[in-house]
Design an enzyme around this catalytic site. Structure first.
Site, PDB file in Angstrom:
ATOM      1  CD  GLU A   1      -0.684  -3.658  -1.536  1.00 41.69           C
ATOM      2  OE1 GLU A   1      -1.754  -3.487  -2.170  1.00 41.69           O
ATOM      3  OE2 GLU A   1      -0.368  -2.992  -0.548  1.00 41.69           O
TER       4      GLU A   1
ATOM      5  CG  ASP B   1       0.676  -0.081   6.751  1.00 39.90           C
ATOM      6  OD1 ASP B   1       1.863  -0.432   6.802  1.00 39.90           O
ATOM      7  OD2 ASP B   1       0.266   0.791   5.966  1.00 39.90           O
TER       8      ASP B   1
HETATM    9  C1  GLC Z   1       1.024  -0.176   2.524  1.00 41.74           C
HETATM   10  C2  GLC Z   1       1.940  -1.205   3.178  1.00 41.74           C
HETATM   11  C3  GLC Z   1       3.312  -0.600   3.355  1.00 41.74           C
HETATM   12  C4  GLC Z   1       3.830  -0.117   2.013  1.00 41.74           C
HETATM   13  C5  GLC Z   1       2.835   0.810   1.312  1.00 41.74           C
HETATM   14  C6  GLC Z   1       3.220   1.102  -0.123  1.00 41.74           C
HETATM   15  O1  GLC Z   1       0.830   0.936   3.316  1.00 41.74           O
HETATM   16  O2  GLC Z   1       1.400  -1.666   4.375  1.00 41.74           O
HETATM   17  O3  GLC Z   1       4.202  -1.541   3.889  1.00 41.74           O
HETATM   18  O4  GLC Z   1       5.042   0.508   2.148  1.00 41.74           O
HETATM   19  O5  GLC Z   1       1.570   0.201   1.296  1.00 41.74           O
HETATM   20  O6  GLC Z   1       3.374  -0.085  -0.837  1.00 41.74           O
END
Ligand code: GLC
Length: 421
Positions: A382, A158
């Site tokens: 994460e 992102d």
């Molecule tokens: C964040 C990450 C994305 C992911 C989401 C849920 O937005 O950047 O890649 O899918 O989190 O984990």
């Protein structure tokens, strides 16, 4: 103490909402597109039917035009912003209006390979939907050659520096008043800035204003960039989908055509000055001029080369744990900030598939050992600081648990014929 395998399975079960899996409680309370595909891969190691259910639930929210949305808002949750009231896509269940990296076909192939008999009817039912999604990618998003994204969130990476040159041209003043929720769940210093967030919301509001018309968004929207990460993921997924189709006795010439066209476009995202694949602003033609993990996904599509190998080693050798999401020697590098330096176990798992398939078995094993060390030290976070292993973002994360079960937690393997260096 329970084993890490058992902990990983418990995380998948704990995040299971019945047919779909949350990335993590609190921070991400809905179904996310590529997270779900990884969740399915993880489930396939101990509950094959549940793996297929996950993919079915994801594809059930496919739009009529073939797009598969990045979030499916199955149940209201006030703890997340921007929710369905902001996206206003008119879908039921409600969804966001953008997509995410198309890893589903590649994961479906792996899941099917893990149990051919159990998966036979499931893959046959899924195939036409995957085909329709890939056709959407080709027709709606590969009109410039490489895969284009219309919002940084589509990339899955992102907030990575790749998007900075596109984001400066987005007018964030139309975002209006809103309350972010992400900064209430995790350390705000690790999250995007208010300026970034205003721009993210402004792009969403533009989508709403044109009724999520895909041609209009590509032709006139505030943001359009070629994403090397998605380009490579899609190229690999086309190949995987074609392989599935052949086994099902389908004519796959259409998919082969998409893959050939995409492969032929790769020179457009090779930045000679940088010596690597690079993101590109499709409105201006300018390169982002930053080396990021999207470039290293090239291995996944068999698009590695000696120059990229050098860049990989240079960037990777500067850190201790995993492949950094941005170049550790670039001024923008920040080892804990969202996609601007940290290492993501799930991206490592994808790059590892590419390294193995392109003959870099030892590098794949190094990446596995480093990723496993992070999880052994701190659990299923994460993402992590690649220099000192500090765990970041959400805990008990679905895709980290999934890639532990499928890859990181496996014993090192002897060199296979395919992976021989
Ligand atoms: C964040 C990450 C994305 C992911 C989401 C849920 O937005 O950047 O890649 O899918 O989190 O984990």
């Amino acid at each position: 103490m329970t084993s890490l395998d058992d902990q990983a399975k418990a995380i998948l079960r704990g995040n299971d909402k019945g047919g779909y899996t949350l990335p993590t409680h609190g921070l991400y309370p809905y179904q996310w597109n590529w997270d779900s595909a990884f969740a399915a891969w993880g489930f396939s190691t101990f509950d094959n039917a549940r793996a297929w259910d996950e993919l079915d639930t994801l594809m059930a929210s496919q739009w009529d035009d073939g797009m598969v949305p990045h979030i499916i808002f199955h149940q209201p949750d006030p703890g997340y912003f921007p929710g369905p009231d902001v996206w206003q896509t008119g879908q039921s269940p409600a969804t966001s209006g953008i997509t995410q990296p198309p890893v589903a076909a590649s994961m479906a192939r792996r899941i099917w390979d893990s149990d051919r008999d159990a998966g036979q009817t499931r893959i046959a039912a899924l195939y036409p939907k995957l085909l329709k999604w890939h056709r959407w990618w080709h027709e709606a998003r590969c009109t410039h050659g490489p895969a284009a994204i219309t919002h940084p969130w589509e990339s899955g990476r992102d907030n990575c520096p790749d998007w900075d040159i596109g984001m400066v041209n987005v007018d964030g003043s139309g975002a209006g008043e809103y309350t972010r929720r992400d900064t209430g769940h995790v350390n705000p210093e690790m999250r995007p800035t208010k300026e970034d967030y205003d721009r993210y919301i402004a792009i969403v509001k533009y989508g709403v204003s044109v009724g999520w018309n895909p041609e209009k968004i590509v032709a006139e929207g505030p943001f359009l960039m070629a994403d090397p990460g998605i380009t490579f993921i899609l190229l690999r997924a086309h190949d995987d989908l074609a392989a599935i189709g052949r086994e099902l006795g389908e004519d796959v010439s259409e998919i082969e055509g998409w893959a050939n066209a995409l492969r032929a476009s790769l020179p457009l995202i090779w930045n000679d000055a940088l010596g690597a694949y690079d993101a590109r602003d499709l409105r201006t033609g300018a390169f982002a001029n930053v080396l990021g993990s999207g470039a290293f996904l090239a291995y996944l599509a068999g698009a590695g080369n000696p120059q990229l190998d050098k860049q990989l080693m240079r960037a990777w050798d500067k850190v201790t744990y995993g492949i950094p999401s941005a170049d550790p020697e670039a001024p923008i590098f920040n080892p804990r900030k969202y996609w601007r330096g940290p290492t993501w176990p799930v991206v490592n798992a994808l790059i590892a598939i590419g390294l193995e398939d392109s003959g870099h078995h030892d590098l794949m094993e190094r990446l596995r050992a480093e990723t496993a060390a992070l999880i052994r030290k701190h659990g299923f976070y994460e993402y992590f600081d690649p220099i000192d292993a500090t765990p970041c973002g959400g805990a008990d994360f679905t895709w980290t648990a999934a890639i532990w079960l499928t890859w990181a937690g496996q014993d090192p393997q002897p060199v296979t014929e395919k992976g021989a260096a």
